[in-house]
Design an enzyme around this catalytic site. Structure first.
Site, PDB file in Angstrom:
ATOM      1  N   GLU A 145       6.390 -14.501  -3.445  1.00  0.00           N
ATOM      2  CA  GLU A 145       5.375 -14.729  -4.477  1.00  0.00           C
ATOM      3  C   GLU A 145       5.462 -13.770  -5.669  1.00  0.00           C
ATOM      4  OE1 GLU A 145       1.730 -14.609  -2.331  1.00  0.00           O
ATOM      5  OE2 GLU A 145       1.760 -12.426  -2.152  1.00  0.00           O
ATOM      6  N   HIS A 153     -23.002  -0.254 -13.633  1.00  0.00           N
ATOM      7  CA  HIS A 153     -22.158   0.481 -12.677  1.00  0.00           C
ATOM      8  C   HIS A 153     -21.637   1.762 -13.318  1.00  0.00           C
ATOM      9  CE1 HIS A 153     -21.414  -2.784  -9.646  1.00  0.00           C
ATOM     10  NE2 HIS A 153     -21.936  -3.481 -10.636  1.00  0.00           N
ATOM     11  N   ASP A 169       9.132 -10.193  -1.476  1.00  0.00           N
ATOM     12  CA  ASP A 169       8.112 -11.241  -1.328  1.00  0.00           C
ATOM     13  C   ASP A 169       8.480 -12.419  -2.220  1.00  0.00           C
ATOM     14  OD1 ASP A 169       6.690  -9.451   0.150  1.00  0.00           O
ATOM     15  OD2 ASP A 169       5.160  -9.039  -1.383  1.00  0.00           O
ATOM     16  N   THR A 221      14.855   1.898   2.595  1.00  0.00           N
ATOM     17  CA  THR A 221      14.926   2.061   1.139  1.00  0.00           C
ATOM     18  C   THR A 221      16.216   1.461   0.596  1.00  0.00           C
ATOM     19  OG1 THR A 221      13.528   4.000   1.170  1.00  0.00           O
ATOM     20  CG2 THR A 221      15.017   3.791  -0.711  1.00  0.00           C
ATOM     21  N   SER A 244       0.824  -1.221   0.000  1.00  0.00           N
ATOM     22  CA  SER A 244       0.000   0.000   0.000  1.00  0.00           C
ATOM     23  C   SER A 244       0.853   1.263   0.000  1.00  0.00           C
ATOM     24  CB  SER A 244      -0.926   0.059   1.225  1.00  0.00           C
ATOM     25  OG  SER A 244      -1.679  -1.092   1.313  1.00  0.00           O
ATOM     26  N   GLY A 285       0.074   2.284  -7.436  1.00  0.00           N
ATOM     27  CA  GLY A 285      -0.992   2.449  -8.431  1.00  0.00           C
ATOM     28  C   GLY A 285      -1.174   3.907  -8.813  1.00  0.00           C
ATOM     29  N   GLU A 317     -20.141   4.156 -12.025  1.00  0.00           N
ATOM     30  CA  GLU A 317     -18.903   4.660 -11.403  1.00  0.00           C
ATOM     31  C   GLU A 317     -17.645   4.274 -12.167  1.00  0.00           C
ATOM     32  OE1 GLU A 317     -20.817   2.253 -10.282  1.00  0.00           O
ATOM     33  OE2 GLU A 317     -19.725   0.701  -9.174  1.00  0.00           O
ATOM     34  N   CYS A 345     -26.763  -1.095  -9.385  1.00  0.00           N
ATOM     35  CA  CYS A 345     -26.817  -2.553  -9.465  1.00  0.00           C
ATOM     36  C   CYS A 345     -27.747  -3.104  -8.382  1.00  0.00           C
ATOM     37  CB  CYS A 345     -25.413  -3.134  -9.398  1.00  0.00           C
ATOM     38  SG  CYS A 345     -25.313  -4.730 -10.233  1.00  0.00           S
TER      39      CYS A 345
HETATM   40  N1  GLN Z   1     -26.052  -9.481  -6.458  1.00  0.00           N
HETATM   41  C1  GLN Z   1     -26.706  -8.812  -7.540  1.00  0.00           C
HETATM   42  C2  GLN Z   1     -26.618  -9.566  -8.845  1.00  0.00           C
HETATM   43  O1  GLN Z   1     -25.788 -10.422  -8.996  1.00  0.00           O
HETATM   44  C3  GLN Z   1     -26.153  -7.409  -7.708  1.00  0.00           C
HETATM   45  C4  GLN Z   1     -24.739  -7.389  -8.155  1.00  0.00           C
HETATM   46  C5  GLN Z   1     -24.083  -6.049  -7.961  1.00  0.00           C
HETATM   47  O2  GLN Z   1     -24.591  -5.211  -7.210  1.00  0.00           O
HETATM   48  N2  GLN Z   1     -22.957  -5.839  -8.595  1.00  0.00           N
HETATM   49  O3  GLN Z   1     -27.371  -9.315  -9.741  1.00  0.00           O
END
Ligand code: GLN
Length: 543
Positions: free
Chosen positions: A152, A513, A150, A194, A14, A18, A515, A385
């Site tokens: 891995e 989604h 690490d 470091t 962390s 990224g 976002e 969703c």
């Molecule tokens: N669990 C719900 C589905 O599979 C909603 C999934 C989500 O919110 N990404 O449809």
């Protein structure tokens, strides 16, 4: 042939690799270069899709339906790099490919080993990133997950070491992001961790060219800079002081001040144009000087892990930039509404209510109650969703009187499955990579809030779900006040992708989604209008 920048992390996890990679990508794009971005993760899961977001952070979804590490979200928000299935590999995915090849007999009787077979596969995945439509890439930035030292991550480090050997002398550059802790008792920043981390890197044959020092609330002084440069064999101009910076989007500007882009271009022997960061700078200024504020409540089942909803948090910040206001987000545990707390008691102080994605039955009833409050109190609501599925369940129960209406995810025997399994999901038993994933087009209905937000009839957004709105209930729900404002048409069938409420100032819920496509320079329309409506709600109540 593109140039390659490899980003590794030292001392602690962390450490901010990224955001560092994304910031450097942005600085190079600002010089007119085309960048590609990639993350290599050391774990054995083939992708993070099956991992608990409350442990690992959110699963970020690309247009082509890859379930990826949340760092790709940073890449998306800072750069224009095209993100796809190729942008995230894991130890699991690399081994999976190699083992499948072995089963097909492609290694022609050879003993299959970490070196060369796993390392070759890793190198091939790096080259694949800039193949085909991306062959005009100037610089590929590859972030290696985990921390140097690490066990891995060793195969990835060996592969990127070899990569330089295969490429030309100025084709690769190694950036090491490390922690330089401040020890209060000594009153000093300490460079020893470091030095050890770089020693570990050199032990496997990688000499870093640039060291980015995370120094917390302190700035790296000339002495420390000299020390690190000398012990680690790196030019002083290639030691970057990366103190904690807020807002996050100001980080590239700190790197720019220290001429990180010039150093990288020199190391890679790359010519590039003048830097154009004006738009980014203006955005950061706007973010720093909001004229107003709104309070948004996000109702969820666990509320402790910030990164579990990273893209939603960021999309709200972007929506704040668009509306010149600061969005104060509070996560509220939906289970509290099942244990005696009245939703109104808690939620009445908020200007907007959001219910985000989720899986499983925990906290669902509390979320339904939160939606009832949003609907009746006319508080702006954004459902994402699961947040859309809950909005449908709420209306069916409270307006149609279907008391046991729910999603078959929770109760397969419900008499009223208003949300049910997608037909394509019937018979699916594997959990990994099998949801309805990635971008699908969605047609918007004119005259709706969704249409007003996007300002066009056809959009594309990203999905990640197994369940959908059950069209058998559509007519009745529409009569009860629901508006279907977005649909996906597939032959005779139509999937409901966005629902709204008729007698409500702003209530929009999407099966996709939104976002995942929001960036600070291009805030997502639904988030933007949700925050705008929340601001208006607050003003109307004279708060
Ligand atoms: N669990 C719900 C589905 O599979 C909603 C999934 C989500 O919110 N990404 O449809």
């Amino acid at each position: 042939m593109p140039k390659y920048i490899f980003i590794t992390g030292g001392v602690v996890s962390s450490v901010g690799k990224g955001v560092t990679a994304a910031s450097l990508g942005l600085l190079l794009e600002a010089r007119g270069l085309k960048v590609a971005m990639m993350k290599m993760d050391p774990y054995l899961n083939v992708d993070p899709g099956t991992m608990n977001p409350y442990e690992h952070g959110e699963v970020f979804v690309t247009d082509d339906g890859a379930e990826t590490d949340l760092d790709l979200g940073h890449y998306q928000r800072f750069t224009n790099a095209k993100l796809s299935q190729k942008s995230n590999v894991t130890t699991g995915s690399i081994y999976n490919t190699v083992i499948q090849k072995e089963r097909r007999g492609e290694y022609l009787g050879k003993t299959v080993q970490v070196i060369p077979h796993i390392t070759d596969e890793i190198k091939a995945s790096i080259r694949a990133l800039t193949a085909g439509s991306e062959s005009d890439t100037d610089v590929a930035l590859i972030e290696i997950g985990g921390t140097v030292g690490d066990i891995e991550g060793l195969h990835f480090l060996e592969a990127i070491r070899q990569f330089k050997y295969d490429a030309g002398p100025n084709d690769c550059c190694y950036v090491h992001v490390t922690l330089v802790p401040y020890i209060a008792a000594a009153g000093e920043l300490k460079t020893k961790p470091t030095q050890h981390s770089v020693a570990a890197l050199r032990n496997i044959g990688i000499q870093p060219n640039i060291i980015i020092c995370r120094t917390g609330s302190h700035t790296l002084g000339a002495d420390e800079r000299r020390k690190i440069a000398m012990f680690c064999d790196v030019g002083q101009d290639a030691i970057i002081s990366a103190e904690d910076i807020s807002p996050l989007y100001a980080i590239p500007l700190n790197f720019k001040e220290q001429k990180l882009d010039d150093t990288v271009l020199r190391l890679l022997a790359l010519e590039a144009g003048e830097s154009h960061l004006e738009g980014w700078r203006q955005m950061v200024e706007k973010l720093k000087t909001p004229r107003d504020h709104v309070k948004v409540a996000a109702v969820g089942k666990y509320t402790g892990h910030e990164d579990a909803y990273k893209s939603i948090n960021e999309a709200l910040i972007h929506a704040g930039i668009a509306n010149n206001c600061k969005v104060e987000l509070t996560w509220i545990n939906s289970e509290s509404f099942e244990n005696g707390v009245l939703p109104g008691q808690k939620l009445k102080d908020y200007d907007g209510i959001l219910i985000g994605p989720g899986f499983g039955s925990r906290g669902i009833e509390g979320k339904v109650r939160a939606v009832t409050f949003a609907r009746e109190s006319k508080t702006p609501y954004l459902g994402i969703c699961l947040g859309m599925q809950i909005a449908v369940i709420e209306l069916a129960r409270n307006k149609l009187g279907l008391e046991r209406a729910t999603t078959t995810e929770i109760d397969p025997q419900t008499p009223d499955p208003v949300i049910s399994l997608l037909s394509e999901q019937r018979g699916v038993t594997d959990m990994g990579g099998t949801m309805r994933l990635g971008a699908y087009p969605c047609e918007l209905r004119e005259g709706t809030k969704a249409f007003a937000a996007y300002g066009k009839p056809l959009i594309e957004e990203r999905h990640r779900h197994r369940y959908e709105f059950n069209n058998a209930y559509r007519e009745r729900l529409e009569a009860a006040g629901m508006i279907v404002s977005g649909t996906y048409k597939l032959g005779e069938n139509e999937l409901v992708e966005i629902t709204e409420l008729r007698d409500h100032p702003w209530f929009c819920a999407s099966q996709f989604h939104p976002e995942f496509k929001s960036t600070p320079l291009s805030p997502q329309p639904l988030f933007r209008d949700f925050v705008k409506a929340s601001l208006e709600h607050r003003r109307a109540l004279k708060r």
